[in-house]
Design a protein around this motif. Structure first.
Motif, mmCIF file in Angstrom:
data_model
loop_
_atom_site.group_PDB
_atom_site.id
_atom_site.type_symbol
_atom_site.label_atom_id
_atom_site.label_comp_id
_atom_site.label_asym_id
_atom_site.label_seq_id
_atom_site.Cartn_x
_atom_site.Cartn_y
_atom_site.Cartn_z
ATOM 1 N N THR A 69 -3.543 1.498 10.305
ATOM 2 C CA THR A 69 -2.701 2.803 10.582
ATOM 3 C C THR A 69 -3.577 3.831 10.275
ATOM 4 N N ARG A 70 -4.841 3.795 9.441
ATOM 5 C CA ARG A 70 -5.712 4.623 8.742
ATOM 6 C C ARG A 70 -4.961 5.527 7.735
ATOM 7 N N ARG A 71 -3.799 5.283 7.478
ATOM 8 C CA ARG A 71 -3.043 6.100 6.412
ATOM 9 C C ARG A 71 -3.406 5.549 4.834
ATOM 10 N N TYR A 72 -3.427 6.657 3.998
ATOM 11 C CA TYR A 72 -3.618 6.395 2.776
ATOM 12 C C TYR A 72 -2.213 6.083 1.865
ATOM 13 N N ARG A 73 -2.381 5.184 0.878
ATOM 14 C CA ARG A 73 -1.487 5.004 -0.201
ATOM 15 C C ARG A 73 -2.021 5.057 -1.682
ATOM 16 N N LEU A 74 -1.324 5.038 -2.560
ATOM 17 C CA LEU A 74 -1.766 4.796 -3.991
ATOM 18 C C LEU A 74 -2.502 3.590 -4.092
ATOM 19 N N GLY A 75 -3.754 3.747 -4.736
ATOM 20 C CA GLY A 75 -4.515 2.226 -4.920
ATOM 21 C C GLY A 75 -4.229 1.302 -5.897
ATOM 22 N N TRP A 76 -4.990 0.207 -6.041
ATOM 23 C CA TRP A 76 -4.702 -0.502 -7.085
ATOM 24 C C TRP A 76 -5.113 -0.157 -8.399
ATOM 25 N N ARG A 77 -6.009 0.602 -8.611
ATOM 26 C CA ARG A 77 -6.269 1.123 -10.115
ATOM 27 C C ARG A 77 -5.214 1.779 -10.604
ATOM 28 N N LEU A 78 -4.477 2.601 -9.897
ATOM 29 C CA LEU A 78 -3.380 3.383 -10.532
ATOM 30 C C LEU A 78 -2.315 2.445 -10.980
#
Length: 270
Positions: A69-78
């Motif tokens: 989708t090329r959309r962004y989400r919060l990542g694993w490190r957070l």
């Protein structure tokens, strides 16, 4: 003379604004993430500027981008940082035990917790190998996780069967080859204090795990070692015995009293 307060960082403030947008605003698109254009419009900023910031955040694991989708989400490190904050004492107590296990076996060691029907890795200690897969903050179905058997050992048999019979994500059904094998593994944890299981999610040949209990006698975590080299049954038993001992010591450090390290007097999950 009093010191002047530090000047606010404009770059950090802009990054925080992006993270707050990704945290969601009740929009239906939250589940799939947000596109660069939508984020830029929301923040009234240039698309190119937001795109550069997102790429930098992605490199640090603070956000992740869906390949389709090329959309962004919060990542694993957070999520890993948040988990560590919520389980600060658990992580602090586990740290020396994980370091000892990683050093003793030269294999990656992990601290995992159960969240619903998924396992989340709170912290890992790497072996001397050059390559390490990042699991911290990653959530996987409990039936796919090497630590799953240790985390479910207090569950009633009927509930374990229900969980094993539930549909898994496409392509992962091979994780549960036999409910009877699973139940036998749980019985082994109860009698010997550890489980040895096949690993479905990476290139490890097996996972060895043991449950950790708190002062109430309830399982709050599992310590796990991934076995990446072929190991004889005697070696796996040695690792299991070592893990079971570390888990008992860790449980004692969390306040578990003698005699509370077996199910009995402790209600199993309903």
């Amino acid at each position: 003379m009093s010191e002047k307060p530090p000047a606010p960082s404009a770059g950090l403030r802009r990054d925080m604004e992006i993270l707050e947008v990704l945290a969601g605003h009740g929009d239906d698109r939250d589940a799939d993430g947000f596109g660069v254009s939508w984020i830029a419009q929301r923040l009234d900023r240039e698309k190119s500027q937001v795109s550069r910031a997102l790429r930098a955040l992605e490199l640090e694991g603070m956000v992740e981008r869906d390949a389709l989708t090329r959309r962004y989400r919060l990542g694993w490190r957070l999520f890993a940082l948040a988990a560590r904050t919520q389980h600060a004492r658990l992580v602090n107590v586990a740290a020396p035990f994980l370091r000892g296990l990683a050093l003793a076996f030269d294999e990656d060691a992990y601290l995992c917790v159960l969240r619903g029907t998924h396992v989340v890795t709170l912290v890992s200690v790497p072996s001397s190998r050059a390559y390490h897969r990042v699991w911290e903050g990653v959530s996987v179905p409990v039936t796919m996780a090497a630590a799953g058997r240790s985390l479910l050992v207090d569950w009633q048999e009927e509930h374990v069967r229900q969980l094993l019979g539930a549909a898994l994500p496409s392509g992962l059904d091979s994780a549960v080859s036999s409910a009877e094998k699973w139940l036998a593994d749980l019985a082994h944890v109860r009698s010997e204090g550890y489980a040895v299981s096949d690993v479905e999610l990476d290139d490890s040949v097996a996972g060895v795990s043991s449950p950790v209990r708190d002062h109430r006698g309830l399982i709050v975590a599992a310590i796990n070692v991934s076995v990446t080299r072929a190991a004889a049954p005697e070696r796996l038993r040695e690792m299991g015995t070592r893990l079971a001992g570390a888990a008992r010591e860790m449980s004692a450090a969390l306040g578990l009293r003698p005699g509370m390290d077996r199910v009995g007097g402790v209600d199993r999950p309903d």
